[in-house]
Scaffold this motif. Structure first.
Motif, short mmCIF file in Angstrom:
data_model
loop_
_atom_site.label_atom_id
_atom_site.label_comp_id
_atom_site.label_asym_id
_atom_site.label_seq_id
_atom_site.Cartn_x
_atom_site.Cartn_y
_atom_site.Cartn_z
N ASP A 125 -8.62 109.30 -28.87
CA ASP A 125 -9.87 109.11 -29.59
C ASP A 125 -11.02 109.69 -28.75
N TYR A 126 -12.18 109.75 -29.36
CA TYR A 126 -13.35 110.37 -28.71
C TYR A 126 -13.65 109.70 -27.38
N GLU A 127 -13.58 108.35 -27.32
CA GLU A 127 -13.97 107.65 -26.12
C GLU A 127 -13.03 107.93 -24.95
#
Length: 221
Positions: free
Chosen positions: A215-217
């Motif tokens: 995911d982005y994080e």
């Protein structure tokens, strides 16, 4: 996962999927349970990547999580579900009960060339994957398919697929989510092959495909 399942069933009549426990794949299990009505569950065999040495009914059990979030919502034949035999003779992961060898024998008997169609892994902030931890004396190399290991986290005793067995898979998917994973993700992308320090870096399928899903994080934080 569904595409891999459909392809395997079309070619071989069955799909062998090994799943990790923990919190990361819960949303994925729920998605599979509720959103994929054409998934070939009747021809799917479900295996565990690793298990904590607790009774299968224990909230800490990976199998219990799989049961709650996936199995009770889909129609997988009972005999296609393969929990790890961590609880034998009213004992947990006793060497003399040979649970790891039993699971390895089951894999060898049912999975052609002991090569899973798809293995789903996670990654810890210390670079561990499955229940293979840094400096583990077992499971990072050698001939064993399934090993007993020690975790720095409770519950300490675990059973796990070995790195050589994971690397026999036709496809390995690594699912990494959350800001706490950003540092180790960056590190692992740079260190090369050092499984003793970072077991995840030893995940290099011999002839299969390795795909990371982040995911982005986890990727950029």
């Amino acid at each position: 996962i569904e595409a891999a399942a459909v392809q395997a069933v079309r070619h071989f009549g069955k799909f062998h999927l090994a799943l990790s426990g923990g919190s990361s794949p819960i949303a994925l299990f729920q998605q599979l349970a509720t959103g994929h009505y054409s998934f070939p569950w009747a021809h799917t065999h479900l295996w565990l990547v690793d298990e904590r040495c607790v009774p299968l009914s224990d909230p800490d059990s990976n199998f219990q999580g799989l049961q709650a979030h996936l199995l009770q919502h889909v129609r997988v034949p009972y005999y296609n579900i393969h929990p790890m035999p961590v609880h034998l003779h009213q004992r947990l992961c006793a060497e003399e009960d040979q649970g790891a060898q039993t699971y390895a024998s089951e894999i060898s008997a049912l999975v052609a060339n002991s090569s899973f169609d798809l293995v789903l892994l996670g990654m810890g902030t210390d670079g561990h994957t499955a229940s293979l931890f840094p400096q583990s004396p077992t499971g990072l190399d050698g001939d064993q398919l399934v090993v007993l290991t020690e975790s720095p986290f409770r519950p300490h005793q675990r059973m796990s697929l070995s790195l050589p067995l994971i690397n026999r898979a036709k496809k390995v998917a690594v699912l990494v989510m959350g800001r706490t994973k950003r540092e180790i993700t960056t590190l692992v992308s740079r260190v090369g092959h050092e499984p003793k320090k970072w077991p995840i870096s030893g995940v290099v399928p011999l002839s299969g495909q390795l795909v990371w899903y982040m995911d982005y994080e986890a990727f950029l934080g």
